[in-house]
Design a protein around this motif. Structure first.
Motif, PDB file in Angstrom:
ATOM      1  N   GLY A  78      41.914  14.335  22.617  1.00 55.01           N
ATOM      2  CA  GLY A  78      43.321  14.157  22.957  1.00 55.01           C
ATOM      3  C   GLY A  78      44.176  13.706  21.797  1.00 55.01           C
ATOM      4  N   SER A 114      35.676  11.224  29.471  1.00 57.31           N
ATOM      5  CA  SER A 114      36.950  10.538  29.265  1.00 57.31           C
ATOM      6  C   SER A 114      37.960  11.116  30.244  1.00 57.31           C
ATOM      7  CB  SER A 114      37.457  10.726  27.834  1.00 57.31           C
ATOM      8  OG  SER A 114      36.587  10.109  26.901  1.00 57.31           O
ATOM      9  N   GLY A 115      38.808  10.248  30.795  1.00 57.47           N
ATOM     10  CA  GLY A 115      39.815  10.719  31.733  1.00 57.47           C
ATOM     11  C   GLY A 115      39.201  11.079  33.069  1.00 57.47           C
ATOM     12  N   ASP A 116      39.855  11.989  33.792  1.00 58.79           N
ATOM     13  CA  ASP A 116      39.396  12.379  35.123  1.00 58.79           C
ATOM     14  C   ASP A 116      38.250  13.381  35.023  1.00 58.79           C
ATOM     15  OD1 ASP A 116      41.249  10.789  36.416  1.00 58.79           O
ATOM     16  OD2 ASP A 116      42.806  12.339  36.336  1.00 58.79           O
ATOM     17  N   GLY A 176      36.409  18.594  33.587  1.00 56.92           N
ATOM     18  CA  GLY A 176      37.050  17.484  32.891  1.00 56.92           C
ATOM     19  C   GLY A 176      36.576  17.454  31.456  1.00 56.92           C
ATOM     20  N   ASN A 177      36.843  16.360  30.772  1.00 59.12           N
ATOM     21  CA  ASN A 177      36.436  16.182  29.384  1.00 59.12           C
ATOM     22  C   ASN A 177      35.154  15.348  29.387  1.00 59.12           C
ATOM     23  OD1 ASN A 177      36.387  16.189  26.639  1.00 59.12           O
ATOM     24  ND2 ASN A 177      38.141  14.822  26.357  1.00 59.12           N
TER      25      ASN A 177
END
Length: 583
Positions: free
Chosen positions: A157, A329-331, A346-347
């Motif tokens: 990101g 990471s994240g959702d 997702g990631n």
């Protein structure tokens, strides 16, 4: 012949001796194509005509009736045959595309064969001589050389731009210049016009993968240079530089070590141990472990390595499990029991997996047989049967004997008990001998049940076959016979017995009427062929061969051969003897 000409012949240059025409001494004339000077020439294929100039021919020693020039490729395939030097200097070598050409001067006699475009000068037949050649090199465009990288970014990101990338344009050619960014299959992702534009690209936004950065030069029209197309499909006069690699790396879930683990599903808890995670390159905000089946369907999500070590894999039954470490990471969607790892969105990143094999019980391997017995009243036991128990598991062991449909006939507890079974008493058919191992409760293990209906934690070995074969009386060949009842003796002949499958202790021949009533019992085939069927009058007789064991009841005159005998016996096919009387 001079040493020079001998050397030229060895080199395949094509020096040829031609007969002198009109020479008083009739001495041979050596053809000589002279010597070309000029060049070599180096052109850039860029759509602008390229002609050679300054070529000259030293004709001071020229010999040969016919003269021309020949242009070939670098394999000596003929591309053109310009007749004069002016014609040679009028050739546009740019139109030939990238490659190399050779220009020769040729002298030859009228008998020369193979002088035509598409042929090869090495295949000439006749009297000829080729000069030295002048090389014309047709180079493609030059896109320069890129330096910098390779670049390795983490897709997290945060914007990632290349830097220190540079183009060496010292040999650059072409009218138009640009840069091209592709994926690792050369599909075009972007066409930044300048190096500054390349350095402004955010590679993090492209996701995980690899990019190639090229410099492109071209002249004239170029088709295929647009996003979504592939560099391999460009069409026109162009050149590409080397490429610089940009690796867009995903998250790193570390590396698991330990296993593979091999457990026996036997009702006893089985836990993994010595499993460890190398997290030296670990990235990502959230960490967990995931246990799946061998199709990656999620069975459990233990949050820590200690939780993984507390899982009882025996309870999962027979099969294989994969243990992964997961970072994200994240959702992250799809991370729940019953879902499949392939459907996570997702990631995220997964580590390698550790295998846990939940193996079934092993009943070992049986050796021996197949056994072939004859059901003749004599006891038949198996022997040399053995069990390889090197991989045997299970709390309880036994043997099982079934018919060929796996219906249970007996359950001898030991191999010695198996060897004590009299298979002759079972009559004609086939038996299977299995070794059985089980743990805990096992239902269905009793006579009259079927092995396919066993229920519990068990395993069966391979089976050994016991074939209980019937007696076989062989096959009679000969006849049928038809006689006239006229007072003249009528005997059968030419009868043979195929005894390839014959068994049984006692052999005999039987003659019956057409209702199978025994008329006679000749002991041998010679006795059968000695019977005078004319004496029996009008009617039908059947000739049979019988094999039997001691104790046979009913083998006597007036008994019925097929329904009146008791004991161990077999009857062959019959031969018909028809006795006809004129009325």
């Amino acid at each position: 012949m001079s040493n020079l000409k001998s050397l030229l012949l060895l080199l395949g240059i094509g020096v040829v001796l031609a007969s002198c025409k009109g020479d008083a001494d009739d001495e041979p004339i050596v053809l000589n194509a002279g010597t070309l000077s000029g060049g070599p020439f180096t052109f850039t294929v860029d759509g602008i005509p390229d002609m050679v100039s300054g070529i000259s021919l030293d004709a001071s020693n020229l010999v040969g009736e016919n003269r021309t020039y020949v242009i070939t490729d670098d394999l000596n395939n003929i591309l053109g045959i310009p007749p004069t030097l002016d014609a040679v200097e009028g050739v546009d070598f740019d139109a030939a595309g990238t490659g190399s050409c050779y220009i020769y001067h040729l002298v030859y006699e009228d008998n020369l064969q193979g002088l035509e475009p598409g042929s090869n000068v090495n295949d000439f037949i006749g009297d000829f001589d080729l000069s030295n050649f002048i090389m014309v090199v047709r180079n493609g465009l030059n896109a320069g050389v890129l330096s910098g990288g390779p670049y390795n970014f983490l897709v997290d990101g945060t914007p990632d731009m290349v830097s220190t990338i540079a183009l060496d344009d010292s040999m650059l050619t072409g009218d138009v210049q640009t840069y091209v960014i592709t994926d690792d299959a050369k599909n075009i992702l972007g066409i930044p016009p300048t190096l500054e534009a390349v350095m402004g690209v955010d590679f993090d936004a492209a996701g995980v993968g690899s990019c190639y950065i090229f410099h492109l030069t071209y002249t004239g029209a170029l088709s295929g240079l647009e996003g979504g197309q592939n560099l391999n499909n460009l069409s026109g006069n162009f050149a590409l530089s080397n490429f610089v690699v940009v690796n867009r790396n995903g998250l790193n879930a570390g590396t698991l070590s330990g296993g593979p683990y091999n457990f026996v599903v036997d009702g006893m808890p089985d836990m993994v141990s010595t499993i460890a995670l190398d997290d030296s390159e670990l990235t990502g905000e959230v960490q967990t472990y995931v246990i799946t089946d061998d199709s990656k369907n999620i069975l459990g999500i233990p949050p820590t390595l200690d939780a993984v070590k507390g899982v009882d894999f025996d309870a999962a039954g027979v099969g294989s499990c994969y243990i992964f470490h997961l970072t994200y990471s994240g959702d992250l969607s799809g991370l729940e029991g019953g879902q499949n790892l392939n459907n996570l969105s997702g990631n995220f990143a997964l580590s390698n997996f550790v295998v846990v094999n939940r193996n079934p019980l092993n009943a070992g391997s049986l050796f021996g047989g197949p056994y072939e017995f004859v059901v003749d009243g004599n006891p038949d036991m198996v022997s040399t049967i053995a069990l390889d128990d090197s991989e045997l598991t299970g709390a309880t062991q036994t043997y099982v004997i079934t018919d060929d449909s796996k219906n249970i006939l007996g359950i001898p507890p030991t191999l010695e008990a198996v060897m004590g079974v009299d298979f002759d008493a079972a009559g004609v058919g086939s038996c299977y001998i299995f070794h059985l191992t089980y743990s805990g409760e096992l239902s269905g293990l009793e006579g009259g049940q079927n092995l396919n209906d066993l229920s519990g934690n068990f395993a069966l070995s391979n089976f050994v076959v016991v074939n209980r074969n019937p007696l076989h009386a062989g096959k009679i060949i000969g006849g049928p016979f038809t006689f006239m009842v006229d007072g003249t003796p009528d005997m059968v002949s030419g009868i043979t017995l195929d005894d390839t499958k014959l068994n049984g202790s006692i052999q005999r021949w039987v003659i019956t009427d057409d209702k199978n009533k025994i008329l006679g019992l000749p002991p041998t085939l010679e006795a059968v062929e000695g019977v005078n069927f004319d004496d029996a009058g009008e009617g039908i007789c059947l000739i049979w061969h019988i094999t039997y064991e001691e104790g046979l009841i009913g083998l006597e005159a007036d008994s019925n051969l097929l329904s009146g005998l008791q004991g161990y016996y077999a009857v062959s096919n019959s031969i018909r003897v028809t006795r006809i009387k004129e009325h």
